[in-house]
Scaffold this motif. Structure first.
Motif, PDB file in Angstrom:
ATOM      1  N   VAL A   1       0.834  -1.208   0.000  1.00 32.22           N
ATOM      2  CA  VAL A   1       0.000   0.000   0.000  1.00 32.22           C
ATOM      3  C   VAL A   1       0.867   1.256   0.000  1.00 32.22           C
ATOM      4  N   GLY A   2       1.903   1.261   0.834  1.00 35.01           N
ATOM      5  CA  GLY A   2       2.776   2.425   0.920  1.00 35.01           C
ATOM      6  C   GLY A   2       3.485   2.708  -0.392  1.00 35.01           C
ATOM      7  N   MET A   3       3.997   1.658  -1.033  1.00 34.27           N
ATOM      8  CA  MET A   3       4.684   1.849  -2.312  1.00 34.27           C
ATOM      9  C   MET A   3       3.691   2.250  -3.406  1.00 34.27           C
ATOM     10  N   GLY A   4       2.506   1.677  -3.370  1.00 30.56           N
ATOM     11  CA  GLY A   4       1.487   2.039  -4.358  1.00 30.56           C
ATOM     12  C   GLY A   4       1.120   3.510  -4.266  1.00 30.56           C
ATOM     13  N   ALA A   5       0.940   4.000  -3.025  1.00 31.25           N
ATOM     14  CA  ALA A   5       0.614   5.415  -2.830  1.00 31.25           C
ATOM     15  C   ALA A   5       1.773   6.301  -3.262  1.00 31.25           C
ATOM     16  N   SER A   6       2.991   5.886  -2.976  1.00 30.16           N
ATOM     17  CA  SER A   6       4.174   6.669  -3.343  1.00 30.16           C
ATOM     18  C   SER A   6       4.292   6.801  -4.854  1.00 30.16           C
ATOM     19  N   LEU A   7       4.114   5.711  -5.560  1.00 31.50           N
ATOM     20  CA  LEU A   7       4.201   5.743  -7.020  1.00 31.50           C
ATOM     21  C   LEU A   7       3.074   6.577  -7.621  1.00 31.50           C
ATOM     22  N   PHE A   8       1.887   6.454  -7.060  1.00 31.07           N
ATOM     23  CA  PHE A   8       0.753   7.220  -7.566  1.00 31.07           C
ATOM     24  C   PHE A   8       1.002   8.724  -7.414  1.00 31.07           C
ATOM     25  N   LEU A   9       1.470   9.141  -6.229  1.00 32.52           N
ATOM     26  CA  LEU A   9       1.729  10.557  -6.001  1.00 32.52           C
ATOM     27  C   LEU A   9       2.854  11.063  -6.896  1.00 32.52           C
ATOM     28  N   TYR A  10       3.839  10.216  -7.146  1.00 27.38           N
ATOM     29  CA  TYR A  10       4.979  10.621  -7.978  1.00 27.38           C
ATOM     30  C   TYR A  10       4.544  10.832  -9.421  1.00 27.38           C
ATOM     31  N   TYR A  11       3.788   9.893  -9.957  1.00 16.73           N
ATOM     32  CA  TYR A  11       3.430   9.964 -11.372  1.00 16.73           C
ATOM     33  C   TYR A  11       2.249  10.887 -11.661  1.00 16.73           C
ATOM     34  N   THR A  12       1.531  11.313 -10.626  1.00 15.26           N
ATOM     35  CA  THR A  12       0.440  12.271 -10.834  1.00 15.26           C
ATOM     36  C   THR A  12       0.843  13.689 -10.458  1.00 15.26           C
ATOM     37  N   ALA A  13       2.091  13.867 -10.030  1.00 12.52           N
ATOM     38  CA  ALA A  13       2.572  15.205  -9.661  1.00 12.52           C
ATOM     39  C   ALA A  13       2.480  16.140 -10.869  1.00 12.52           C
ATOM     40  N   MET A  14       1.954  17.319 -10.652  1.00 12.94           N
ATOM     41  CA  MET A  14       1.751  18.271 -11.749  1.00 12.94           C
ATOM     42  C   MET A  14       2.843  19.337 -11.827  1.00 12.94           C
ATOM     43  N   GLY A  15       3.804  19.288 -10.910  1.00 11.54           N
ATOM     44  CA  GLY A  15       4.887  20.266 -10.931  1.00 11.54           C
ATOM     45  C   GLY A  15       6.008  19.819 -10.026  1.00 11.54           C
ATOM     46  N   PRO A  16       7.192  20.407 -10.180  1.00  7.43           N
ATOM     47  CA  PRO A  16       8.350  20.004  -9.374  1.00  7.43           C
ATOM     48  C   PRO A  16       8.163  20.232  -7.881  1.00  7.43           C
ATOM     49  N   ALA A  17       7.352  21.231  -7.504  1.00 10.59           N
ATOM     50  CA  ALA A  17       7.149  21.517  -6.084  1.00 10.59           C
ATOM     51  C   ALA A  17       6.534  20.331  -5.345  1.00 10.59           C
TER      52      ALA A  17
END
Length: 360
Positions: free
Chosen positions: A140-156
């Motif tokens: 679950v933790g890795m899934g959430a991490s990957l999701f947040l990384y690939y849906t990030a809309m900007g470098p911030a």
């Protein structure tokens, strides 16, 4: 849900536009979650009692805990029901951060539920084996991490900021995923280790959750984030609602969990709350501040690591018992004294964590 309804009703009466404001919905989310907890709490406790879903007490623990055997546990389900209901009611459900926090919280709660079920219902003292618990937490933790990384809309959204420095922002790249994973899983287990005395884990969770909600609001506001020189994360402000439900549900649960506790949260609550704090801190880009504000959780975790490491290496124990709260109990501190002093420490750490927003 009510955001959609108020948006529709605004065409008939402009007064309904007030429910579009995050701050207003945040306040109502707290009150709603609190009300739900207080209403369904007694019924849930009676059900747990009738089903004989009682706490199992360690034989090697403080003698004062023996009287707690049989106290209803798995009460964390009350927190999750209250949080989910209020979040769905008051949040903008088009916001993907809201759904991320909901899914992570419920998934970690499910892991805790299985562990509690095996301990209490199946009478298996080991519960869910540690390797399987950590495996599913990692999934679950890795899934959430990957999701947040690939849906990030900007470098911030993936840069790592350091408190006290205005212009320190580290571009982590793919290492963002690794750090996010450890923050979510580590926070979940840290809260779980702290959950050993009546009300000890829930009020620090409420305080830290409320502070993270404030930080998320500032991070999601263009002007405030620019003024404070913190990363602007579009949409993060909506997490005020989620954090508000955590505060309300947590206070409602504390009504029944305060010393002497009528119900314990169990792993179903502790693992979920810790994961919720971790994922909100990651989205708001304030992982280090979570580490500061959650200092009590950190101390409890470090005490276990030191105790186990010392015993394996030297055969000697550093503390009379770990986690740390048991050490003070065995030194003769009454349980309420340990609880309230840990609460006071958390208040000070939360205030210091909030101060880092300006001390840059």
């Amino acid at each position: 849900m009510l955001v959609w309804l108020s948006n529709y009703l605004t065409q008939f009466d402009a007064g309904f536009a007030v429910f579009q404001y995050i701050t207003v919905r945040g306040i109502f989310s707290i009150l709603t979650a609190l009300a739900i907890s207080l209403v369904i709490g007694p019924r849930m406790i009676r059900h747990l009692n009738s089903a004989q879903i009682g706490q199992v007490v360690r034989d090697d623990g403080p003698k004062s805990h023996f009287s707690k055997a049989g106290t209803p546990t798995m009460g964390g389900a009350l927190i999750l029901v209250s949080m989910l209901s209020s979040t769905l009611l008051w949040s903008d459900l088009n916001n993907h951060y809201v759904w991320t926090t909901i899914v992570v919280t419920l998934m970690f709660g499910a892991i805790g539920w299985v562990d509690d079920y095996r301990k209490v219902i199946e009478k298996n003292p080991k519960g869910l084996p540690a390797r399987w618990k950590y495996f599913w937490q990692s999934v679950v933790g890795m899934g959430a991490s990957l999701f947040l990384y690939y849906t990030a809309m900007g470098p911030a959204e993936t840069h790592y900021i350091v408190p006290f420095f205005k212009d320190v922002s580290l571009n982590l790249g793919i290492f963002y995923v690794v750090i996010t994973y450890f923050v979510i899983v580590g926070s979940s287990n840290a809260v779980n280790l702290t959950d050993g005395l009546d009300g000890l884990a829930i009020l620090p969770s409420v305080l830290v959750g409320g502070a993270l909600g404030m930080i998320a609001y500032l991070a999601g506001h263009v002007e405030f984030s620019e003024y404070l020189r913190i990363p602007y994360v579009a949409g993060a402000g909506e997490l005020v609602i989620f954090c508000g439900t955590l505060v309300g549900a947590g206070l409602g649960f504390l009504w029944f969990n305060t010393y002497p506790a009528q119900v314990f949260m169990g792993d179903v609550g502790a693992l979920a709350l810790g994961a919720a704090l971790g994922v909100v801190a990651v989205i708001a880009r304030h992982e280090i501040v979570l580490f500061i504000m959650g200092g009590v959780f950190v101390m409890e975790t470090v005490s276990v690591i030191l105790q186990v490491g010392s015993f394996k290496l030297t055969g000697k124990r550093i503390f009379r018992m770990a986690p740390l709260h048991h050490h003070f109990e065995l030194k003769g501190w009454p349980e309420p004294r340990v609880i309230v002093r840990f609460w006071i420490i958390t208040v000070m750490l939360v205030l210091f964590g909030l101060a880092t927003l300006k001390l840059r």
